[in-house]
Write a protein that holds these residues in place. Sequence first.
Motif, PDB file in Angstrom:
ATOM      1  N   LYS A 236      14.033  24.676   4.381  1.00  0.00           N
ATOM      2  CA  LYS A 236      14.773  25.912   4.206  1.00  0.00           C
ATOM      3  C   LYS A 236      15.792  25.713   3.095  1.00  0.00           C
ATOM      4  N   LYS A 237      16.071  26.742   2.371  1.00  0.00           N
ATOM      5  CA  LYS A 237      16.974  26.643   1.232  1.00  0.00           C
ATOM      6  C   LYS A 237      18.348  26.131   1.642  1.00  0.00           C
ATOM      7  N   GLN A 238      18.810  26.509   2.815  1.00  0.00           N
ATOM      8  CA  GLN A 238      20.166  26.166   3.203  1.00  0.00           C
ATOM      9  C   GLN A 238      20.303  24.788   3.827  1.00  0.00           C
ATOM     10  N   ASN A 239      19.185  24.134   4.138  1.00  0.00           N
ATOM     11  CA  ASN A 239      19.252  22.847   4.837  1.00  0.00           C
ATOM     12  C   ASN A 239      18.595  21.733   4.038  1.00  0.00           C
ATOM     13  N   PHE A 240      19.177  20.555   4.123  1.00  0.00           N
ATOM     14  CA  PHE A 240      18.618  19.371   3.457  1.00  0.00           C
ATOM     15  C   PHE A 240      18.771  18.205   4.421  1.00  0.00           C
TER      16      PHE A 240
ATOM     17  N   LEU B 280      21.766  15.926   9.080  1.00  0.00           N
ATOM     18  CA  LEU B 280      21.557  17.311   8.672  1.00  0.00           C
ATOM     19  C   LEU B 280      22.674  17.770   7.753  1.00  0.00           C
ATOM     20  N   CYS B 281      22.288  18.416   6.674  1.00  0.00           N
ATOM     21  CA  CYS B 281      23.239  19.042   5.766  1.00  0.00           C
ATOM     22  C   CYS B 281      22.906  20.527   5.686  1.00  0.00           C
ATOM     23  N   ALA B 282      23.919  21.361   5.799  1.00  0.00           N
ATOM     24  CA  ALA B 282      23.728  22.806   5.698  1.00  0.00           C
ATOM     25  C   ALA B 282      24.756  23.398   4.753  1.00  0.00           C
ATOM     26  N   GLN B 283      24.293  24.368   3.944  1.00  0.00           N
ATOM     27  CA  GLN B 283      25.225  25.061   3.045  1.00  0.00           C
ATOM     28  C   GLN B 283      24.981  26.564   3.136  1.00  0.00           C
ATOM     29  N   ASP B 284      26.080  27.311   3.068  1.00  0.00           N
ATOM     30  CA  ASP B 284      25.985  28.762   3.202  1.00  0.00           C
ATOM     31  C   ASP B 284      26.363  29.474   1.906  1.00  0.00           C
ATOM     32  N   MET B 285      26.197  28.794   0.783  1.00  0.00           N
ATOM     33  CA  MET B 285      26.577  29.358  -0.516  1.00  0.00           C
ATOM     34  C   MET B 285      25.359  29.791  -1.332  1.00  0.00           C
ATOM     35  N   ASN B 286      24.174  29.738  -0.716  1.00  0.00           N
ATOM     36  CA  ASN B 286      22.933  30.132  -1.387  1.00  0.00           C
ATOM     37  C   ASN B 286      22.653  29.291  -2.636  1.00  0.00           C
ATOM     38  N   HIS B 287      23.067  28.015  -2.575  1.00  0.00           N
ATOM     39  CA  HIS B 287      22.856  27.134  -3.721  1.00  0.00           C
ATOM     40  C   HIS B 287      21.418  26.665  -3.790  1.00  0.00           C
ATOM     41  N   GLU B 288      20.935  26.517  -5.041  1.00  0.00           N
ATOM     42  CA  GLU B 288      19.566  26.038  -5.244  1.00  0.00           C
ATOM     43  C   GLU B 288      19.461  24.519  -5.068  1.00  0.00           C
ATOM     44  N   TYR B 289      20.457  23.811  -5.581  1.00  0.00           N
ATOM     45  CA  TYR B 289      20.352  22.360  -5.630  1.00  0.00           C
ATOM     46  C   TYR B 289      21.117  21.718  -4.482  1.00  0.00           C
ATOM     47  N   MET B 290      20.515  20.666  -3.917  1.00  0.00           N
ATOM     48  CA  MET B 290      21.203  19.897  -2.885  1.00  0.00           C
ATOM     49  C   MET B 290      20.957  18.417  -3.116  1.00  0.00           C
ATOM     50  N   TYR B 291      21.905  17.596  -2.650  1.00  0.00           N
ATOM     51  CA  TYR B 291      21.922  16.167  -2.966  1.00  0.00           C
ATOM     52  C   TYR B 291      22.352  15.366  -1.742  1.00  0.00           C
TER      53      TYR B 291
END
Lengths: 114, 115
Positions: B70-74, B22-33
């Motif tokens: 979800k936008k925040q999870n990849f 699981l990867c989570a980001q709280d910066m409201n970024h569009e792109y994830m890798y």
Amino acid sequence: GDSVTQMEGPVTLSEEAFLTINCTYTATGYPSLFWYVQYPGEGLQLLLKATKADDKGSNKGFEATYRKETTSFHLEKGSVQVSDSAVYFCALMNYGGSQGNLIFGKGTKLSVKP
Amino acid sequence: NAGVTQTPKFRVLKTGQSMTLLCAQDMNHEYMYWYRQDPGMGLRLIHYSVGEGTTAKGEVPDGYNVSRLKKQNFLLGLESAAPSQTSVYFCASSPRRVGRTDTQYFGPGTRLTVL
């Protein structure tokens, strides 16, 4: 395809020595160029970047100049510290050929001795 | 802000087992890798996403699946782990492209060993 080649390590220097890590690239068009640093046990952090020819990126005493004529982006620092010991990655982002994703070199490990 | 976080930090699997990173980001970024890092190989892109509900293959996608519900999870999934998937996995995120500078922000990594 696009690619990045950087000098193989490891590089071992004494504190206050001058550092150069060579990086050359192959890409169509006009990529942006980056140096990332990875400290032991951590993820990568952006160190500096340059987006067009002759731009100089700088941060924390490190510098690199985007040289389109030699397709290079060499990293330099005038006086290294023990805390600079890390792995350094050169990378490019080409907004045409590689769909805007980062292409990394293999990394160069730097060890600085007191 | 926590930035980019990854769960778990370490994992040991047996060949054939499955797992999800699981990867989570709280910066409201569009792109994830998702990248993997192997000795002497640098980082190689596995899959990426340019927005919620979208995914695309990177350089080394075989054996992996991803989802961005979800936008925040990849999420990165391994359906049947193989020893060749022993690696350190890094997640990264970046904001929507503005101009020509796209800083990617990296998580701390997940060290996976497949026996």
